[in-house]
Motif scaffolding. Sequence first.
Motif, PDB file in Angstrom:
ATOM      1  N   MET A   1      22.561  16.937   5.758  1.00 14.70           N
ATOM      2  CA  MET A   1      21.850  15.900   6.343  1.00 14.70           C
ATOM      3  C   MET A   1      20.342  15.800   5.924  1.00 14.70           C
ATOM      4  N   SER A   2      19.808  17.093   5.423  1.00 21.93           N
ATOM      5  CA  SER A   2      18.414  16.852   4.966  1.00 21.93           C
ATOM      6  C   SER A   2      18.508  16.192   3.478  1.00 21.93           C
ATOM      7  N   ASP A   3      19.520  15.994   2.873  1.00 26.97           N
ATOM      8  CA  ASP A   3      19.441  15.423   1.647  1.00 26.97           C
ATOM      9  C   ASP A   3      19.420  13.846   1.940  1.00 26.97           C
ATOM     10  N   ILE A   4      20.337  13.382   2.882  1.00 28.33           N
ATOM     11  CA  ILE A   4      20.185  12.073   3.431  1.00 28.33           C
ATOM     12  C   ILE A   4      18.704  11.696   3.928  1.00 28.33           C
ATOM     13  N   ILE A   5      18.172  12.537   4.509  1.00 24.17           N
ATOM     14  CA  ILE A   5      16.839  12.147   5.270  1.00 24.17           C
ATOM     15  C   ILE A   5      15.813  12.098   3.814  1.00 24.17           C
ATOM     16  N   GLU A   6      16.014  13.068   2.947  1.00 25.96           N
ATOM     17  CA  GLU A   6      15.036  12.912   1.904  1.00 25.96           C
ATOM     18  C   GLU A   6      15.246  11.526   0.897  1.00 25.96           C
ATOM     19  N   LEU A   7      16.616  11.347   0.846  1.00 26.66           N
ATOM     20  CA  LEU A   7      16.955  10.162   0.160  1.00 26.66           C
ATOM     21  C   LEU A   7      16.456   8.825   0.801  1.00 26.66           C
ATOM     22  N   GLN A   8      16.511   8.995   1.948  1.00 29.69           N
ATOM     23  CA  GLN A   8      15.978   7.866   2.703  1.00 29.69           C
ATOM     24  C   GLN A   8      14.370   7.605   2.743  1.00 29.69           C
ATOM     25  N   ARG A   9      13.714   8.633   2.774  1.00 28.62           N
ATOM     26  CA  ARG A   9      12.335   8.736   2.646  1.00 28.62           C
ATOM     27  C   ARG A   9      11.996   8.415   1.109  1.00 28.62           C
ATOM     28  N   ARG A  10      12.751   8.713   0.260  1.00 30.07           N
ATOM     29  CA  ARG A  10      12.423   8.383  -1.293  1.00 30.07           C
ATOM     30  C   ARG A  10      12.697   6.867  -1.560  1.00 30.07           C
ATOM     31  N   ILE A  11      13.600   6.193  -0.836  1.00 31.54           N
ATOM     32  CA  ILE A  11      13.963   5.081  -1.214  1.00 31.54           C
ATOM     33  C   ILE A  11      12.874   4.264  -0.325  1.00 31.54           C
ATOM     34  N   MET A  12      12.547   4.603   0.932  1.00 29.77           N
ATOM     35  CA  MET A  12      11.651   3.668   1.829  1.00 29.77           C
ATOM     36  C   MET A  12      10.223   3.738   0.979  1.00 29.77           C
ATOM     37  N   ALA A  13       9.996   4.755   0.232  1.00 24.80           N
ATOM     38  CA  ALA A  13       8.745   5.240  -0.537  1.00 24.80           C
ATOM     39  C   ALA A  13       8.654   3.983  -1.598  1.00 24.80           C
ATOM     40  N   ALA A  14       9.984   4.059  -2.537  1.00 22.01           N
ATOM     41  CA  ALA A  14       9.993   3.015  -3.660  1.00 22.01           C
ATOM     42  C   ALA A  14      10.023   1.496  -3.066  1.00 22.01           C
ATOM     43  N   MET A  15      10.553   1.174  -1.788  1.00 19.79           N
ATOM     44  CA  MET A  15      10.402  -0.147  -1.392  1.00 19.79           C
ATOM     45  C   MET A  15       8.943  -0.594  -1.068  1.00 19.79           C
ATOM     46  N   ASP A  16       8.090   0.532  -0.437  1.00 26.50           N
ATOM     47  CA  ASP A  16       6.662   0.062  -0.231  1.00 26.50           C
ATOM     48  C   ASP A  16       6.054  -0.081  -1.641  1.00 26.50           C
ATOM     49  N   ARG A  17       6.472   0.846  -2.681  1.00 26.97           N
ATOM     50  CA  ARG A  17       6.002   0.649  -3.918  1.00 26.97           C
ATOM     51  C   ARG A  17       6.250  -0.806  -4.524  1.00 26.97           C
ATOM     52  N   VAL A  18       7.439  -1.348  -4.300  1.00 26.60           N
ATOM     53  CA  VAL A  18       8.003  -2.546  -4.638  1.00 26.60           C
ATOM     54  C   VAL A  18       7.262  -3.713  -4.025  1.00 26.60           C
TER      55      VAL A  18
END
Length: 165
Positions: A1-18
């Motif tokens: 569960m924490s892996d999914i949340i961590e991946l989601q957080r990282r993707i959201m951060a990458a989307m913000d950078r893009v």
Amino acid sequence: MSDIIELQRRIMAAMDRVASGLGELSGTGGGDSATQQALEEEKIVTAQLTERIRMLSQRHESDLAKLREATEGTQAQLSKLDTDLQRLRKANIQLSQSNQALRDANAAGVAEPHLINKAMMAELEALRATHAADLSEANTIIAAMTPLLKEPATDDDTAKEEGDA
């Protein structure tokens, strides 16, 4: 569960950078059309991945809730089985004691009708307890086997979704 949340957080951060990079490119107006098209495609892919992560997270939560519910049901059935088995042990002890009292009375040559009645009552209770324990055990087995015998509909859905992506 924490892996999914961590991946989601990282993707959201990458989307913000893009998004911030797109803002800079659109502000300068110097980007060529191939770069703009590639950026648009990446935005679409990122949005699709974000949606897929959201769906997987929801499915995970749903599966987790189902597992909790099944575990609670199994624990309740095991508790009932334990109670019935304790009742059976107690009835068998009473039956043994009543039979011993009958043997002692018979050896002494004294016929005691209340001992016979007590032994019959203990035997009836032992039979009832045995039946209850058998029923609880059968229900526990049925409850454990039922999910295994059902068609795994969610696995087919997962395979279809992965083929779409």
